[in-house]
Design a protein around this motif. Sequence first.
Motif, PDB file in Angstrom:
ATOM      1  N   GLN A 138       0.879  -1.235   0.133  1.00 42.74           N
ATOM      2  CA  GLN A 138      -0.036  -0.028   0.018  1.00 42.74           C
ATOM      3  C   GLN A 138       0.851   1.077  -0.043  1.00 42.74           C
ATOM      4  OE1 GLN A 138      -3.433   0.029   0.239  1.00 42.74           O
ATOM      5  NE2 GLN A 138      -3.233  -2.504  -0.195  1.00 42.74           N
ATOM      6  N   VAL A 139       1.849   1.190  -0.907  1.00 41.03           N
ATOM      7  CA  VAL A 139       2.867   2.361  -1.115  1.00 41.03           C
ATOM      8  C   VAL A 139       2.075   3.794  -1.150  1.00 41.03           C
ATOM      9  CG1 VAL A 139       4.688   3.503  -2.438  1.00 41.03           C
ATOM     10  CG2 VAL A 139       4.590   1.033  -1.594  1.00 41.03           C
ATOM     11  N   ASP A 140       1.127   3.756  -2.355  1.00 39.54           N
ATOM     12  CA  ASP A 140       0.374   5.233  -2.549  1.00 39.54           C
ATOM     13  C   ASP A 140      -0.767   4.542  -3.473  1.00 39.54           C
ATOM     14  OD1 ASP A 140       1.314   4.517  -5.274  1.00 39.54           O
ATOM     15  OD2 ASP A 140       2.725   6.137  -5.273  1.00 39.54           O
ATOM     16  N   GLY A 141      -1.596   5.509  -3.759  1.00 39.89           N
ATOM     17  CA  GLY A 141      -2.750   5.073  -4.644  1.00 39.89           C
ATOM     18  C   GLY A 141      -2.563   4.552  -5.970  1.00 39.89           C
ATOM     19  N   LYS A 142      -1.304   4.780  -6.384  1.00 40.99           N
ATOM     20  CA  LYS A 142      -1.009   3.988  -7.777  1.00 40.99           C
ATOM     21  C   LYS A 142      -0.363   2.789  -7.672  1.00 40.99           C
ATOM     22  CE  LYS A 142      -0.638   8.662  -9.820  1.00 40.99           C
ATOM     23  NZ  LYS A 142       0.127   9.845 -10.122  1.00 40.99           N
ATOM     24  N   ILE A 143       0.875   2.763  -6.805  1.00 36.67           N
ATOM     25  CA  ILE A 143       1.653   1.423  -6.538  1.00 36.67           C
ATOM     26  C   ILE A 143       0.978   0.757  -5.352  1.00 36.67           C
ATOM     27  CG2 ILE A 143       3.692   0.457  -6.307  1.00 36.67           C
ATOM     28  CD1 ILE A 143       4.944   3.063  -7.894  1.00 36.67           C
ATOM     29  N   GLY A 144       0.565  -0.602  -5.383  1.00 37.98           N
ATOM     30  CA  GLY A 144       0.342  -1.174  -4.316  1.00 37.98           C
ATOM     31  C   GLY A 144       1.399  -2.054  -3.516  1.00 37.98           C
ATOM     32  N   THR A 145       2.253  -2.350  -4.203  1.00 36.26           N
ATOM     33  CA  THR A 145       3.556  -3.135  -3.448  1.00 36.26           C
ATOM     34  C   THR A 145       4.847  -2.660  -4.167  1.00 36.26           C
ATOM     35  OG1 THR A 145       3.295  -5.175  -4.657  1.00 36.26           O
ATOM     36  CG2 THR A 145       2.087  -5.018  -2.581  1.00 36.26           C
ATOM     37  N   ILE A 146       5.737  -2.721  -3.489  1.00 34.60           N
ATOM     38  CA  ILE A 146       7.018  -2.698  -4.028  1.00 34.60           C
ATOM     39  C   ILE A 146       8.031  -3.933  -3.394  1.00 34.60           C
ATOM     40  CG2 ILE A 146       9.441  -1.615  -3.850  1.00 34.60           C
ATOM     41  CD1 ILE A 146       7.998   0.976  -3.713  1.00 34.60           C
ATOM     42  N   HIS A 147       8.381  -4.738  -4.290  1.00 34.80           N
ATOM     43  CA  HIS A 147       9.035  -5.956  -3.825  1.00 34.80           C
ATOM     44  C   HIS A 147      10.314  -5.651  -3.328  1.00 34.80           C
ATOM     45  CE1 HIS A 147       6.566  -8.818  -6.646  1.00 34.80           C
ATOM     46  NE2 HIS A 147       5.876  -8.411  -5.652  1.00 34.80           N
ATOM     47  N   ALA A 148      10.757  -6.667  -2.431  1.00 35.46           N
ATOM     48  CA  ALA A 148      12.151  -6.301  -1.802  1.00 35.46           C
ATOM     49  C   ALA A 148      13.118  -6.092  -2.493  1.00 35.46           C
ATOM     50  CB  ALA A 148      12.208  -7.474  -0.792  1.00 35.46           C
ATOM     51  N   GLU A 149      13.151  -6.982  -3.741  1.00 37.71           N
ATOM     52  CA  GLU A 149      14.557  -6.617  -4.565  1.00 37.71           C
ATOM     53  C   GLU A 149      14.486  -5.400  -5.177  1.00 37.71           C
ATOM     54  OE1 GLU A 149      11.883  -9.075  -4.663  1.00 37.71           O
ATOM     55  OE2 GLU A 149      12.297 -10.665  -6.005  1.00 37.71           O
ATOM     56  N   ILE A 150      13.229  -4.731  -5.630  1.00 33.65           N
ATOM     57  CA  ILE A 150      13.368  -3.702  -6.185  1.00 33.65           C
ATOM     58  C   ILE A 150      13.880  -2.260  -5.120  1.00 33.65           C
ATOM     59  CG2 ILE A 150      11.836  -1.588  -7.149  1.00 33.65           C
ATOM     60  CD1 ILE A 150      11.994  -4.175  -8.793  1.00 33.65           C
ATOM     61  N   ASN A 151      13.225  -2.623  -3.796  1.00 25.25           N
ATOM     62  CA  ASN A 151      13.537  -1.817  -2.704  1.00 25.25           C
ATOM     63  C   ASN A 151      15.225  -1.963  -2.432  1.00 25.25           C
ATOM     64  OD1 ASN A 151      13.671  -0.846  -0.220  1.00 25.25           O
ATOM     65  ND2 ASN A 151      11.798  -0.939   0.219  1.00 25.25           N
ATOM     66  N   ALA A 152      15.750  -3.035  -2.554  1.00 21.62           N
ATOM     67  CA  ALA A 152      17.311  -3.205  -2.126  1.00 21.62           C
ATOM     68  C   ALA A 152      17.877  -2.680  -3.341  1.00 21.62           C
ATOM     69  CB  ALA A 152      17.609  -4.729  -2.178  1.00 21.62           C
ATOM     70  N   SER A 153      17.529  -2.757  -4.654  1.00 19.33           N
ATOM     71  CA  SER A 153      18.408  -2.226  -5.682  1.00 19.33           C
ATOM     72  C   SER A 153      18.399  -0.869  -5.734  1.00 19.33           C
ATOM     73  CB  SER A 153      18.009  -2.732  -7.120  1.00 19.33           C
ATOM     74  OG  SER A 153      16.742  -2.575  -7.245  1.00 19.33           O
ATOM     75  N   HIS A 154      17.238  -0.055  -4.993  1.00 19.08           N
ATOM     76  CA  HIS A 154      17.123   1.389  -5.034  1.00 19.08           C
ATOM     77  C   HIS A 154      18.094   1.872  -3.885  1.00 19.08           C
ATOM     78  CE1 HIS A 154      13.102   1.672  -7.117  1.00 19.08           C
ATOM     79  NE2 HIS A 154      14.227   1.288  -8.062  1.00 19.08           N
TER      80      HIS A 154
END
Length: 110
Positions: free
Chosen positions: A14-30
């Motif tokens: 529930q990141v924001d109204g447009k993106i429901g989730t961010i996977h850990a892999e994406i989070n880690a690479s960022h």
Amino acid sequence: MGIMFYGTGINEYQVDGKIGTIHAEINASHSIKLNNRSKKKKIYFGVLTTNRLKGTIFRTSRPCFYCLQHSFNECLRKGYVIKRYYFFNESNELDYYTTNEIKEIIDRKR
């Protein structure tokens, strides 16, 4: 030589109204900082999933195509090459993709 962590990530819901989730892999690479050297640094990238309550059992953590592609490209952009991309397969055994295997997977989808 010891282990060096360049970044970490967790699933976010529930990141924001447009993106429901961010996977850990994406989070880690960022979270990985920019490598300012001219030569790309080789790194190992790992994805681990455990049971919710105690964290005592590893569960399947094979990355989806989008996470594999995005994390690989994000690391390249920041000056890193993923030498091995570790995950737990469907048999809950530690497995990995090599750099060439990741490239082949990405190229097959194009």
